[in-house]
Scaffold this motif. Structure first.
Motif, PDB file in Angstrom:
ATOM      1  N   LYS A  77       0.842  -1.206   0.000  1.00  0.00           N
ATOM      2  CA  LYS A  77       0.000   0.000   0.000  1.00  0.00           C
ATOM      3  C   LYS A  77       0.874   1.251   0.000  1.00  0.00           C
ATOM      4  O   LYS A  77       0.567   2.242  -0.663  1.00  0.00           O
ATOM      5  CB  LYS A  77      -0.910  -0.002   1.241  1.00  0.00           C
ATOM      6  CG  LYS A  77      -2.071  -0.966   1.134  1.00  0.00           C
ATOM      7  CD  LYS A  77      -3.069  -0.765   2.258  1.00  0.00           C
ATOM      8  CE  LYS A  77      -2.513  -1.197   3.598  1.00  0.00           C
ATOM      9  NZ  LYS A  77      -3.444  -1.012   4.703  1.00  0.00           N
ATOM     10  N   CYS A 132       1.844   2.254  -3.336  1.00  0.00           N
ATOM     11  CA  CYS A 132       0.758   2.946  -4.043  1.00  0.00           C
ATOM     12  C   CYS A 132       0.666   4.412  -3.598  1.00  0.00           C
ATOM     13  O   CYS A 132       0.412   5.307  -4.406  1.00  0.00           O
ATOM     14  CB  CYS A 132      -0.577   2.261  -3.785  1.00  0.00           C
ATOM     15  SG  CYS A 132      -0.619   0.568  -4.367  1.00  0.00           S
ATOM     16  N   TYR A 167      -4.245   0.031  -4.589  1.00  0.00           N
ATOM     17  CA  TYR A 167      -4.204   0.158  -3.132  1.00  0.00           C
ATOM     18  C   TYR A 167      -5.350  -0.589  -2.465  1.00  0.00           C
ATOM     19  O   TYR A 167      -5.155  -1.345  -1.518  1.00  0.00           O
ATOM     20  CB  TYR A 167      -4.266   1.644  -2.782  1.00  0.00           C
ATOM     21  CG  TYR A 167      -4.241   1.971  -1.303  1.00  0.00           C
ATOM     22  CD1 TYR A 167      -3.039   2.290  -0.671  1.00  0.00           C
ATOM     23  CD2 TYR A 167      -5.408   2.000  -0.553  1.00  0.00           C
ATOM     24  CE1 TYR A 167      -3.005   2.609   0.671  1.00  0.00           C
ATOM     25  CE2 TYR A 167      -5.384   2.322   0.793  1.00  0.00           C
ATOM     26  CZ  TYR A 167      -4.182   2.630   1.398  1.00  0.00           C
ATOM     27  OH  TYR A 167      -4.154   2.956   2.728  1.00  0.00           O
TER      28      TYR A 167
END
Ligand SMILES: Nc1ncnc2c1ncn2[C@@H]1O[C@H](COP(=O)(O)OP(=O)(O)OP(=O)(O)O)[C@@H](O)[C@H]1O
Ligand SMILES: [Mg+2]
Lengths: 386, 246
Positions: free
Chosen positions: A48, A51, A287
């Motif tokens: 994540k 991202c 994400y």
């Protein structure tokens, strides 16, 4: 004649190598690959984070290079997440429904299946019919197209209206916040067609990959995120390295002068605004399958402001600055707000980081703005030059 | 000679104050012209009108042999049509190198897509070298333009104008804040530029204007007070009263 792009932008090769090394290292050490050092949830956090670095690059392009302080790019990020989330949720629910209906005497009709999916998905908001916007949710290809097209089109229309009337500076920032707020408020409504404040959930379960454990899927997504970040980095570095970058930085510093050189400033802003919205949306689409859930709170105006803070702390106007800022601040934020950071007992008062982290972040933003306007990346520059 | 730029019956007011008051005059193709006049006479505002920055309340601004009106065009369109402008305060892109500044101004396609796909050519590189030589910044091509001296910035800005290859150069106070040697160099650059295009120079400094050796227009309170050779206008009683006499 001209030195190659990589020779002109040494940071690109360095960054790509570091990213590749990082991804390999995490993979080898991950639970899913038998490394047992990095937990699956940590792999997801790192994926994540990649991202977030990508959306920060987009923010840096639009703000750091083009001077448009957009406080709406997280809305594009969220929209990208919603677009892929629709397919993920639809396709997965379809599999579940088909499995449960398979045991019935009569084979279910397509309409029955569809109704059952609708009830499953929209039961929480007291509905069962598919809203119009879900018309193509069963098609991965189309939803992937929408990941790019919907935020891109929104950015194009919004940007066209705003830039054409020469809204600049703080007024433009306010306008982008208003857009973000309007979008979030709309999504909060139960009849928005996207399940109101419940958002879309179960996104970590990838349809068609039921047999693959999350520990392995998380590594896949890490790679996908790293790949997207790498591409995004190269693309951005290329866009800002040549004459286009020159014009765009010119617009940031003195847009009237650029006009008198014969450039149509508004088209340039529109191109950059839309391109970065699309990059943000792609980052969001990668994400949210790792986060597992998206809801309107993610799009709230404050998220876009954080994005600007990351880029400011990392150092705007340099792409690695955005990456540093996003990675540093978001990981730190996870650490502090996750309760891992040791609280400080002052005797008369206990500083609990879950409460105080935002204050710390705010303070560091002020300190960076006042003392190191070029951010962490700027200090980096000075070290390299010495 | 045919007229390149014709301004007629132009009025501009700012909050009721008439900055330009029935201004009419014309510039011929390839002509060099100096515009003088006291502070607030409307010299800069005249340039703002021609370049599309300020829209007049009334009047006509007609351009080129096709007699197109500049009033309907945007700033960038006017620039592409062949009007280049140097501002009173030197405005170069300080964060970028001298070369980048010149490259940006070079006469090439200007749409975002063609600029994105732009590859530097030998001609462009040679053109930049020529320009740098002309403005005396050959040794400084790689320098950040914010680090140049005041005079060098002024030259760079003129160089950027020349790079645009306009038919008309509008130059606002090029010699302000320059040393004597720098002024002479500036005169040379402008005279050289005027060989192939029309050049309009706004300047307060009389010695500088004399060296340009061209027709002079005196502006006062937004309209033309006198026009002719420098000797002619400096003997004009009105001009002496409002400008020279003070
Ligand atoms: N945007 C504006 N708003 C209000 N008033 C303006 C504006 N621009 C110019 N003016 C006024 O119009 C008048 C003419 O200004 P202008 O800048 O054209 O003078 P100038 O001849 O260039 O003077 P200088 O020699 O000082 O440069 C001045 O009184 C100025 O204050
Ligand atoms: Mg002036």
């Amino acid at each position: 004649m001209e030195r190659s792009f990589f020779a002109r932008s040494p940071s690109v090769l360095i960054f790509i190598s570091m990213l590749a090394l990082f991804t390999l290292l995490v993979t080898v050490l991950s639970e899913g690959m038998g490394g047992e050092v990095i937990s699956t949830s940590m792999v997801k956090t790192l994926g994540k984070t990649l991202c977030l670095c990508l959306v920060a690059i987009a923010m840096d392009l639009v703000w750091g290079y083009c001077g448009i302080l957009s406080l709406g790019h997280f809305a594009f990020f969220g929209l990208g997440g919603y677009m892929i989330g629709m397919w993920l949720m639809y396709a997965r629910t379809e599999i579940i429904v088909a499995a449960s209906l398979a045991n019935t005497e009569l084979p279910p009709t397509p309409q029955e299946i569809k109704d059952a999916i609708g009830t499953q998905i929209f039961g929480v908001v007291g509905g069962s019919d598919f809203p119009m916007i879900w018309a193509f949710a069963d098609s991965l290809a189309l939803q992937l197209l929408f990941v790019v097209a919907v935020p891109g089109l929104l950015a194009l229309i919004f940007g066209w209206l705003a830039f054409r009337s020469r809204v600049t500076g703080v007024y433009l920032s306010i306008l982008t916040q208003a857009m973000t707020l309007a979008l979030a408020l709309h999504l909060f409504q139960n009849d928005s067609g996207l399940r109101g404040n419940n958002g879309l959930s179960g996104l970590q379960n990838i349809p068609g990959a039921q047999d693959i454990p999350q520990s392995v899927l998380s590594v896949w997504f890490l790679w996908a995120s790293a790949f997207a970040l790498g591409l995004g980095y190269i693309l951005s570095a290329w866009v800002v390295s040549g004459k286009f970058g020159s014009v765009v930085r010119g617009i940031r510093d003195d847009e009237a002068r650029v006009r008198f050189l014969g450039y149509h400033v508004e088209s340039y802003k529109l191109v950059v605004f839309t391109l970065t919205a699309v990059i943000a949306a792609i980052a969001g689409a990668l994400y949210y399958p790792q986060a597992g859930i998206i809801n309107p709170a993610e799009i709230a105006p404050i998220a876009s402001i954080y994005l600007a803070v990351w880029v400011a702390i990392g150092g705007r106007g340099r792409i690695y600055g955005a990456v540093i800022g996003a990675a540093f601040v978001s990981l730190l934020s996870t650490w502090f707000t996750g309760g891992q950071a040791p609280n400080i007992d002052l005797g008369f008062y206990e500083v609990r980081w879950t409460d105080w982290w935002l204050v710390l972040l705010g303070l560091s933003f002020v300190v960076v703005t006042l003392l190191a306007p070029k951010g962490i990346g700027g200090m980096f520059d000075r070290l390299v030059r010495k | 000679m045919s007229s390149l730029l014709e301004v007629s019956g132009v009025f501009v007011s700012f909050d009721g104050f008439k900055a330009i008051n029935n201004l009419s005059f014309s510039i011929d193709t390839g002509e060099m012209r100096a515009i003088i006049g006291p502070n607030g006479a409307g010299k800069t505002t005249f340039m703002d009108i021609v370049t599309g920055k300020t829209r007049p309340d009334e009047g006509k601004v007609v351009w080129g042999s096709d007699n197109v009106s500049l009033l309907k065009m945007s700033e960038s369109q006017i620039a592409r049509a062949g009007v280049g402008r140097k501002f009173q305060r030197p405005t170069v892109f300080e964060d970028q190198s001298v070369r980048e500044n010149l490259a940006m101004a070079l006469r090439n396609k200007r749409s975002p897509f063609s600029v994105l796909m732009y590859r530097k050519t030998h001609q462009d590189a040679a053109r930049i070298d020529d320009l740098a030589e002309e403005i005396g910044l050959t040794a400084d091509l790689k320098r950040r333009s914010g680090d140049l001296s005041h005079g060098q910035k002024q030259w760079l800005e003129i160089g950027m104008l020349l790079a645009q290859d306009p038919q008309l150069l509008l130059i606002d106070e090029p010699a302000a804040g320059m040393t004597v040697a720098e002024r002479d160099h500036t005169t040379e650059i402008l005279k050289q530029a005027a060989k192939t295009r029309a050049v309009v120079v706004v300047e307060h400094d009389m010695d500088f204007v004399r060296k340009l050796d061209c027709k002079v227009t005196v502006l006062h309170e937004g309209s033309v007070l006198a026009e002719g050779s420098l000797d002619h206008v400096t003997q004009n009683q009105d001009v002496i009263d409002v400008y020279l006499g003070r």
